[in-house]
Design a protein around this motif. Structure first.
Motif, mmCIF file in Angstrom:
data_model
loop_
_atom_site.group_PDB
_atom_site.id
_atom_site.type_symbol
_atom_site.label_atom_id
_atom_site.label_comp_id
_atom_site.label_asym_id
_atom_site.label_seq_id
_atom_site.Cartn_x
_atom_site.Cartn_y
_atom_site.Cartn_z
ATOM 1 N N LEU A 227 0.857 -1.179 0.000
ATOM 2 C CA LEU A 227 0.000 0.000 0.000
ATOM 3 C C LEU A 227 0.892 1.228 0.000
ATOM 4 O O LEU A 227 1.798 1.345 0.828
ATOM 5 N N ASP A 228 0.651 2.125 -0.923
ATOM 6 C CA ASP A 228 1.391 3.382 -0.945
ATOM 7 C C ASP A 228 0.545 4.417 -1.667
ATOM 8 O O ASP A 228 -0.464 4.089 -2.304
ATOM 9 N N VAL A 229 0.963 5.658 -1.550
ATOM 10 C CA VAL A 229 0.273 6.720 -2.270
ATOM 11 C C VAL A 229 0.767 6.748 -3.715
ATOM 12 O O VAL A 229 1.810 6.182 -4.050
ATOM 13 N N THR A 230 0.006 7.390 -4.561
ATOM 14 C CA THR A 230 0.435 7.606 -5.937
ATOM 15 C C THR A 230 0.085 9.020 -6.359
ATOM 16 O O THR A 230 -0.693 9.719 -5.690
ATOM 17 N N VAL A 231 0.643 9.431 -7.459
ATOM 18 C CA VAL A 231 0.477 10.805 -7.946
ATOM 19 C C VAL A 231 -0.952 11.043 -8.432
ATOM 20 O O VAL A 231 -1.515 10.235 -9.183
ATOM 21 N N ALA A 232 -1.519 12.153 -8.013
ATOM 22 C CA ALA A 232 -2.776 12.656 -8.571
ATOM 23 C C ALA A 232 -2.497 14.061 -9.093
ATOM 24 O O ALA A 232 -2.479 15.029 -8.328
ATOM 25 N N ASN A 233 -2.248 14.155 -10.379
ATOM 26 C CA ASN A 233 -1.909 15.440 -10.996
ATOM 27 C C ASN A 233 -3.133 16.104 -11.621
ATOM 28 O O ASN A 233 -3.016 16.811 -12.625
ATOM 29 N N ASP A 234 -4.297 15.901 -11.037
ATOM 30 C CA ASP A 234 -5.518 16.528 -11.551
ATOM 31 C C ASP A 234 -5.637 17.947 -10.995
ATOM 32 O O ASP A 234 -6.585 18.291 -10.291
ATOM 33 N N ILE A 235 -4.651 18.748 -11.336
ATOM 34 C CA ILE A 235 -4.544 20.131 -10.854
ATOM 35 C C ILE A 235 -4.273 21.044 -12.044
ATOM 36 O O ILE A 235 -3.909 20.572 -13.128
ATOM 37 N N PRO A 236 -4.485 22.355 -11.893
ATOM 38 C CA PRO A 236 -4.382 23.256 -13.048
ATOM 39 C C PRO A 236 -3.042 23.224 -13.778
ATOM 40 O O PRO A 236 -2.995 23.512 -14.981
ATOM 41 N N GLN A 237 -1.971 22.887 -13.084
ATOM 42 C CA GLN A 237 -0.658 22.871 -13.736
ATOM 43 C C GLN A 237 -0.515 21.764 -14.771
ATOM 44 O O GLN A 237 0.433 21.768 -15.560
ATOM 45 N N PHE A 238 -1.453 20.813 -14.783
ATOM 46 C CA PHE A 238 -1.397 19.702 -15.734
ATOM 47 C C PHE A 238 -2.666 19.705 -16.573
ATOM 48 O O PHE A 238 -3.653 19.052 -16.242
ATOM 49 N N SER A 239 -2.648 20.465 -17.670
ATOM 50 C CA SER A 239 -3.817 20.542 -18.537
ATOM 51 C C SER A 239 -3.993 19.267 -19.356
ATOM 52 O O SER A 239 -5.111 18.949 -19.799
#
Length: 350
Positions: A227-239
């Motif tokens: 179990l680990d975290v992963t990237v969630a790049n659902d932010i404005p810097q990633f269109s």
């Protein structure tokens, strides 16, 4: 959030840099003592809590989540009382200036700050320069003689931040990987497994998956899940949505690959099947870089079938990491369901 927020806050606000996970270890032992048949630690500081299987105890599953958070170690104390640091884990120095820290000295914790020179007195070249951890100093607000008496080379430094609910998310430091450690603890309290399950709270993941690699040999499980975290790049810097990796609120992420591992297809397909059958929100994860304890178990002691469940996380490796409450609940639900339906008869050979 359905699960115990107070425990999550306790875990994330506690301090535990790689190799110095003592405070986290105490919480883990306390939480697992009532549900495990045996709780033990090893020479590295890994905690292993074993729940004996009711039907097929000889079939063994390891579930791993790491206790450590990225931090620093003091390398030098200047005559003026400022501290120089070496990184323990992967920091982006851009996020470190003007942050509060905790220095874990032998006589007790000390508050400090990583200062930032005012822009009024910086040259254009200085303003545009790229920071390195070696360029940063910790200011304890004390004179050099006092600091020299209080702080030693080798003392550990961690970030100081509280954990808060922000809308539908929980944000704070060390959500990587305390949110998954939390999920493992909560799932352990729910299950009555047919097979033997070793719940492993690992050490030194942030500096090379070291605890998991040792347990890959010591436990030698038939199946390993991390179990680990992963990237969630659902932010404005990633269109570009193709670079999001995962999205907050879309469910637990079933890992297909990261920079250290390609998970066993039969394992991740069974996870998907369980999630669909139990109506647990989930998404698939393909992470281009980075590593997890999954790799520590896969081939350390021969070939092992491995899988991983990830909690999507915004702003990873900062003091404002953020996870969605629904994704945390889904991770607990999916892990518990996978373990409760593991009977030892699945053939994960390819």
């Amino acid at each position: 959030m359905d699960a115990n927020y107070d425990l999550l806050r306790e875990l994330t606000e506690a301090h535990g840099a790689p190799g110095h996970e003592d405070r986290i270890r105490e919480i883990v032992r306390r939480e697992l003592a009532a549900v495990a048949d045996d709780v033990r630690t090893d020479a590295m500081g890994n905690v292993v809590a074993t729940v004996e299987g009711a039907e097929s105890p000889d079939y063994e599953v390891a579930v791993a989540a790491h206790m450590d958070e990225i931090g620093f170690m003091v390398t030098h104390v200047t005559d003026a009382g400022f501290l120089k640091l070496d990184a323990l884990g992967g920091w982006d120095p851009r996020v470190l200036r003007a942050q509060r820290v905790t220095v874990h000295a032998s006589e007790g914790d000390l508050e400090g700050i990583i200062g930032s020179p005012p822009p009024h007195t910086m040259s254009e070249e200085e303003r545009e320069s790229t920071d390195e951890v070696a360029d940063l100093y910790v200011d304890l607000g004390r004179d050099g003689e006092e600091v020299a008496d209080l702080v030693s080379v080798g003392d550990v430094v961690t970030m100081a931040q509280d954990t808060r609910v922000l809308g539908d998310t929980v944000t704070g430091k060390s959500m990587d990987d305390r949110v998954c450690l939390f999920a493992m603890l909560e799932a352990a309290k729910r299950i009555t497994p047919d097979v033997t399950v070793h719940f492993a709270a690992t050490v030194q993941e942030e500096v090379g998956l070291r605890g998991a690699k040792a347990l890959g040999v010591d436990l030698d499980p038939d199946l390993a899940l991390a179990l680990d975290v992963t990237v969630a790049n659902d932010i404005p810097q990633f269109s570009d949505e193709s670079k999001h990796v995962t999205e907050l609120g879309a469910g637990a992420a079933i890992k297909l690959k990261d920079g250290s591992v390609i998970t066993n297809p039969k394992v991740h397909k069974r996870m998907q099947s369980v999630a669909e059958t139990r109506d647990i929100a989930h998404q698939l994860e393909v992470l281009p870089a980075g590593g997890t304890d999954t790799a520590g178990f896969q081939n350390t002691n021969g070939a092992k079938p491995v899988g991983a469940i990830s909690v999507p996380l915004r702003y990873m490796h900062t003091v404002t990491e953020a996870a969605h409450e629904d994704d945390i609940d889904a991770t607990v639900d999916l892990l518990a369901a996978v373990l409760d339906t593991e009977d030892g008869a699945h053939d994960y050979r390819l």
